[in-house]
Motif scaffolding. Structure first.
Motif, mmCIF file in Angstrom:
data_model
loop_
_atom_site.group_PDB
_atom_site.id
_atom_site.type_symbol
_atom_site.label_atom_id
_atom_site.label_comp_id
_atom_site.label_asym_id
_atom_site.label_seq_id
_atom_site.Cartn_x
_atom_site.Cartn_y
_atom_site.Cartn_z
ATOM 1 N N GLU A 38 0.835 -1.210 0.000
ATOM 2 C CA GLU A 38 0.000 0.000 0.000
ATOM 3 C C GLU A 38 0.863 1.251 0.000
ATOM 4 O O GLU A 38 0.602 2.208 -0.741
ATOM 5 C CB GLU A 38 -0.875 0.008 1.253
ATOM 6 C CG GLU A 38 -2.352 -0.085 0.945
ATOM 7 C CD GLU A 38 -3.157 -0.210 2.215
ATOM 8 O OE1 GLU A 38 -3.260 0.792 2.949
ATOM 9 O OE2 GLU A 38 -3.662 -1.324 2.456
ATOM 10 N N THR A 39 1.910 1.241 0.814
ATOM 11 C CA THR A 39 2.818 2.395 0.870
ATOM 12 C C THR A 39 3.484 2.605 -0.486
ATOM 13 O O THR A 39 3.590 3.726 -0.991
ATOM 14 C CB THR A 39 3.898 2.167 1.952
ATOM 15 O OG1 THR A 39 3.234 1.832 3.160
ATOM 16 C CG2 THR A 39 4.767 3.383 2.158
ATOM 17 N N LEU A 40 3.929 1.489 -1.064
ATOM 18 C CA LEU A 40 4.609 1.549 -2.366
ATOM 19 C C LEU A 40 3.703 2.168 -3.434
ATOM 20 O O LEU A 40 4.172 2.864 -4.330
ATOM 21 C CB LEU A 40 4.975 0.109 -2.757
ATOM 22 C CG LEU A 40 5.716 -0.155 -4.038
ATOM 23 C CD1 LEU A 40 7.101 0.482 -3.967
ATOM 24 C CD2 LEU A 40 5.853 -1.668 -4.259
ATOM 25 N N ARG A 41 2.406 1.903 -3.305
ATOM 26 C CA ARG A 41 1.464 2.354 -4.335
ATOM 27 C C ARG A 41 0.631 3.555 -3.879
ATOM 28 O O ARG A 41 -0.437 3.820 -4.414
ATOM 29 C CB ARG A 41 0.556 1.194 -4.755
ATOM 30 C CG ARG A 41 1.333 0.160 -5.560
ATOM 31 C CD ARG A 41 0.557 -1.084 -5.894
ATOM 32 N NE ARG A 41 1.326 -1.900 -6.834
ATOM 33 C CZ ARG A 41 2.375 -2.651 -6.495
ATOM 34 N NH1 ARG A 41 2.772 -2.706 -5.245
ATOM 35 N NH2 ARG A 41 3.040 -3.342 -7.418
ATOM 36 N N ALA A 42 1.142 4.284 -2.878
ATOM 37 C CA ALA A 42 0.439 5.486 -2.398
ATOM 38 C C ALA A 42 0.372 6.519 -3.529
ATOM 39 O O ALA A 42 1.238 6.537 -4.416
ATOM 40 C CB ALA A 42 1.182 6.065 -1.207
ATOM 41 N N PRO A 43 -0.665 7.376 -3.513
ATOM 42 C CA PRO A 43 -0.759 8.409 -4.558
ATOM 43 C C PRO A 43 0.468 9.308 -4.573
ATOM 44 O O PRO A 43 1.184 9.415 -3.572
ATOM 45 C CB PRO A 43 -2.005 9.203 -4.144
ATOM 46 C CG PRO A 43 -2.754 8.323 -3.199
ATOM 47 C CD PRO A 43 -1.747 7.422 -2.547
ATOM 48 N N LEU A 44 0.704 9.954 -5.701
ATOM 49 C CA LEU A 44 1.802 10.914 -5.815
ATOM 50 C C LEU A 44 1.599 12.047 -4.825
ATOM 51 O O LEU A 44 0.462 12.410 -4.521
ATOM 52 C CB LEU A 44 1.826 11.500 -7.231
ATOM 53 C CG LEU A 44 2.225 10.557 -8.360
ATOM 54 C CD1 LEU A 44 1.936 11.219 -9.712
ATOM 55 C CD2 LEU A 44 3.688 10.174 -8.239
ATOM 56 N N GLY A 45 2.726 12.620 -4.350
ATOM 57 C CA GLY A 45 2.619 13.767 -3.454
ATOM 58 C C GLY A 45 2.360 15.048 -4.238
ATOM 59 O O GLY A 45 2.255 15.037 -5.470
ATOM 60 N N GLY A 46 2.276 16.167 -3.516
ATOM 61 C CA GLY A 46 2.042 17.449 -4.192
ATOM 62 C C GLY A 46 3.323 17.978 -4.831
ATOM 63 O O GLY A 46 4.402 17.407 -4.643
#
Ligand SMILES: Cc1cc2nc3c(=O)[nH]c(=O)nc-3n(C[C@H](O)[C@H](O)[C@H](O)COP(=O)(O)O)c2cc1C
Length: 363
Positions: A38-46
């Motif tokens: 899940e961490t690996l596939r977290a959304p992109l940051g700002g």
């Protein structure tokens, strides 16, 4: 750009839903694994988030999940160089898959960068055998294909036999349009069966090849701990196989991994697929293989965005003696077919691992 599509509709029976990754019980390490994925596939940051953009690039499909790449960011350029220490000489003696994998990563990189307002078009530089991505800021946009990056997986499972609508097939074709890459889609049962038979013939040849088997075994991660520790390779649960303790894994592999058992799996997977996609590059060189990688990654992302699953079944291109027959089947005799995928509606399997971004960036 040369581009052909063969589409013959109808005919496929709706088959019962197939096997799931049943044996991936949520033990402690399996729960740790799921959290890490899940961490690996977290959304992109700002903001520009270059680390996030490179993380998204590493989520691309790549042969045996060796992740044969090094990233280097400098100024407004990101380079992706081949990591030749991660070659797989038995299955991929001329580095065809390695350069296709760089194409897959470059496609993800460009889509993720665009979503962060960094636009550019990756190109292959034959002089350095590397991908060069020059970008400018203040342009680029999010896209459904970028959103699909963390959800895409190679789904090695039986599908449910449902057909794909002609509208969705057209969307797949459009998404996979890359200059100098042809795509042939087969959606009729007779053609799918002919490709399936080549896959079985190729698989039978590979399973009789001790060097191929030894290399494959060295890249299998038989349990969540091994997959997490190494961060690469083919996690057994991602292929619908049981997780095994390290001491049991080797002997079990030697015992259970037979040509008959694997062929049965492939027959099940192909017979429940909605279709097969064959990608053919214009030439047999790294630049062309890079372009093919981009096209098949775009195909897989579009499939994911449409709720479809797909997976690679490359035996007829990996075993060189079967290439001419496949080339004839797709109506391009004399050409070298590059990639074979099957697609359809299927289950979610556990995601495959990746190494941390810090491990693939050169400063
Ligand atoms: C060029 C290339 C060739 C591949 N060939 C095969 C194949 O023949 N069989 C297979 O099961 N997967 C194949 N794969 C899929 C990889 O094993 C898969 O992308 C990798 O394990 C990472 O998993 P993921 O796609 O689920 O992220 C291939 C991928 C690429 C890019």
């Amino acid at each position: 750009m040369k581009r052909r599509t063969l589409l013959v509709g109808g005919g496929a029976a709706v088959l019962a839903g197939g096997a799931l990754a049943g044996s991936f019980a949520m033990t402690g390490s399996a729960a740790d694994y799921a959290r890490a994925m899940e961490t690996l596939r977290a959304p992109l940051g700002g903001g520009p988030d270059l680390d996030g953009v490179i993380r998204y690039a590493t989520l691309a499909a790549n042969g045996h999940n060796t992740q044969p790449w090094r990233f280097h960011a400098s100024g407004q350029t990101i380079r992706i160089s081949p990591d030749l220490s991660r070659r797989t000489p038995a299955v991929d003696p001329d580095d065809h898959h390695l350069y296709a994998s760089l194409g897959c990563a470059a496609e993800n990189l460009a889509l993720a960068a665009a979503a962060r307002g960094l636009s550019g078009n990756p190109r292959f530089d034959p002089a350095s055998n590397a991908v060069v991505f020059d970008y400018r800021t203040g342009a680029g946009q999010p896209s459904p294909l970028c959103d699909a990056i963390p959800k895409r997986q190679s789904t090695r499972a039986d599908f449910d036999g449902r057909l794909v609508s002609t509208t969705d097939l057209s969307a797949l074709e459009r998404a996979a349009q890359v200059p100098d890459v042809s795509l042939v889609l087969f959606a009729d049962r007779a053609s799918i069966d002919r490709v399936r038979d080549l896959i079985i013939a190729g698989n039978t040849a590979q399973m009789a090849d001790k060097t191929f088997l030894a290399e494959l075994k060295s890249w299998i991660r038989f349990n969540p701990n091994a997959a997490l520790q190494r961060g690469d390779g083919l996690f057994s649960a991602s292929s619908g196989n049981p997780a095994l303790p390290g001491w049991l894994a080797g002997p079990m592999f030697d015992l259970a991994f037979t040509a008959d058992a694997e062929n049965k799996k492939y027959i099940g997977q192909l017979d429940t697929s909605a279709g097969v996609a064959v990608f053919i590059g214009a030439r047999a060189d790294p630049a062309s293989w890079f372009a093919v990688g981009r096209a098949c990654q775009r195909f897989a992302l579009q499939a994911t965005a449409l709720g479809l699953k797909c997976s690679f079944v490359n035996q007829p291109v990996e075993v060189a003696s079967f290439r001419p027959e496949l080339a004839t089947l797709v109506g391009m005799p004399g050409q070298r077919p590059d990639i074979v995928m099957h697609y359809g509606y299927g289950p979610n399997l556990p995601m495959s691992p990746r190494r941390p971004v810090a491990d693939v960036i050169d400063t």
